[in-house]
Design an enzyme around this catalytic site. Sequence first.
Site, PDB file in Angstrom:
ATOM      1  N   ASN A 385       0.821  -1.199   0.000  1.00  0.00           N
ATOM      2  CA  ASN A 385       0.000   0.000   0.000  1.00  0.00           C
ATOM      3  C   ASN A 385       0.864   1.262   0.000  1.00  0.00           C
ATOM      4  O   ASN A 385       1.115   1.857  -1.044  1.00  0.00           O
ATOM      5  CB  ASN A 385      -0.942  -0.013   1.209  1.00  0.00           C
ATOM      6  CG  ASN A 385      -2.246   0.691   0.914  1.00  0.00           C
ATOM      7  OD1 ASN A 385      -2.274   1.727   0.273  1.00  0.00           O
ATOM      8  ND2 ASN A 385      -3.350   0.116   1.371  1.00  0.00           N
ATOM      9  N   ASP A 386       1.308   1.674   1.166  1.00  0.00           N
ATOM     10  CA  ASP A 386       2.046   2.935   1.275  1.00  0.00           C
ATOM     11  C   ASP A 386       3.346   2.936   0.470  1.00  0.00           C
ATOM     12  O   ASP A 386       3.775   3.985  -0.009  1.00  0.00           O
ATOM     13  CB  ASP A 386       2.352   3.237   2.742  1.00  0.00           C
ATOM     14  CG  ASP A 386       1.077   3.317   3.576  1.00  0.00           C
ATOM     15  OD1 ASP A 386       0.095   3.906   3.084  1.00  0.00           O
ATOM     16  OD2 ASP A 386       1.059   2.780   4.696  1.00  0.00           O
ATOM     17  N   VAL A 387       3.973   1.768   0.314  1.00  0.00           N
ATOM     18  CA  VAL A 387       5.276   1.710  -0.351  1.00  0.00           C
ATOM     19  C   VAL A 387       5.172   1.850  -1.865  1.00  0.00           C
ATOM     20  O   VAL A 387       6.196   1.895  -2.556  1.00  0.00           O
ATOM     21  CB  VAL A 387       6.017   0.400  -0.006  1.00  0.00           C
ATOM     22  CG1 VAL A 387       6.295   0.330   1.487  1.00  0.00           C
ATOM     23  CG2 VAL A 387       5.240  -0.831  -0.468  1.00  0.00           C
TER      24      VAL A 387
END
Length: 462
Positions: A385-387
């Site tokens: 997700n965030d990466v």
Amino acid sequence: MNEHLIQFSYFVAAVLFILSLRWLNHPRTARRGVAAGVAGMTMAVIGTLMAPEIVDYKWIAVALVVGTAVGVPLSWVPLTAVPQRTALSHAFGGLAAGLVGTAKYIMWLQQGQLTTFRVSAIVLEVILGFLTFTGSLMAAGKLMEIIPTRPITYRNQNLVNLLLLGVAIVAGIYLSAFNHDYWQAYVAIVVLSLAFGVLLIIPIGGADMPTVISLLNSYAGLSAVAMGFVLQNKLLIIAGALDGSSGLILSIIMCKAMNRSFTNVLFGAFGQVQANTAAGEAKTVKSATPQDVADILTNADRVVIIPGYGMAVAQAQHRVHELYDQLTKRGVDVKFAIHPVAGRMPGHMNVLLAEAEIPYESLVEMDDINPEMPQTDVCLVVGANDVVNPAARHDKGSPIFGMPIIDADKAKTVIAIKRSMNPGFAGIENELYYDERTLMAFGDAKQVLGDVVKAVAGEGGH
């Protein structure tokens, strides 16, 4: 004779600890590294049990039984729970250091054997040990979502935290330099250290937990060094120094991977949920079925798979391996892009993929894979997700702004497997999912990938 055997066992243990760290540096030798670490610890325990200071083994036997009863169930955890399990290990290590320091202080206080050096070592051991204990419990609580993963902040929080630590240090200086017998100061140090550990971790967001875990590992190692000085145990000093330095080095690597500093990690409240609802218009995504995914993958020449915590939760790493085998049999070039902070602890994805026996040479670090992304036909995001959030590159208002990411959005086609549109651990929307080149395959990653594998193999309705 016993003394020579003890020192020899300590020497062998120290060598094995160093070799263990060296071998753990690469997946090919990691199993050997674990075996060396276990052998080293066994030698250390055997050597310690031969110490002439031990006059009664009864309580040691009781501790062994209790420790085994607690430790064995804790070892039976799924790989998704390894991060919180690691945090609990740090908590136990910190608690042990704090209790040993307390026992030594009481004993030497009663015997009138306290010296400035001894009290100084005990104070350092107790501060580091007890703050590691409560801090690690808070980290484990955030990872298990028992306490909110978002940062818990209040006004002047950093000032309060530094004040608590400052008072504990001042009390420690007074106790060691002026009045060794002032036990009330010692009690204050213990209480302040326990409180500081809690307040240090609660304002840190869930997205920073990988770095926090490695920092707590460093603190636990430093408390072990102080304990080694208190107990006059050379091996404990060596092992603690190795533990502390490796944790610090890993923390530096993690901070570099997120393009952030230690102070920003500890005091920046990374992961603060942003009230960013001003966009107004409803965003739409394009969905894909497992059959669609299979068709796209089999028609690609180059595929990059980006694993994330969602893969760990679904325990889908073996399905990923099956898909890897099916695609490579068809001549598709498949690689895995590994972000340094993907998952909930350093190396989380590497451990999962190694367990599924993905070839080591197919695992590529972020900096090495990014230049290849524009030439990649399909980027398959499995629970990350965030990466892979492009907001990190351009949105200055985003809490992840400046964090290096895997350039999934630069691939020709992106397929993201995700349970829902809920945000990741940083608590923000992922722009990648709304990109015109992105297709969303909703569902449990293990189930979705299983269906994709069947379709690729010709069992899904071709």
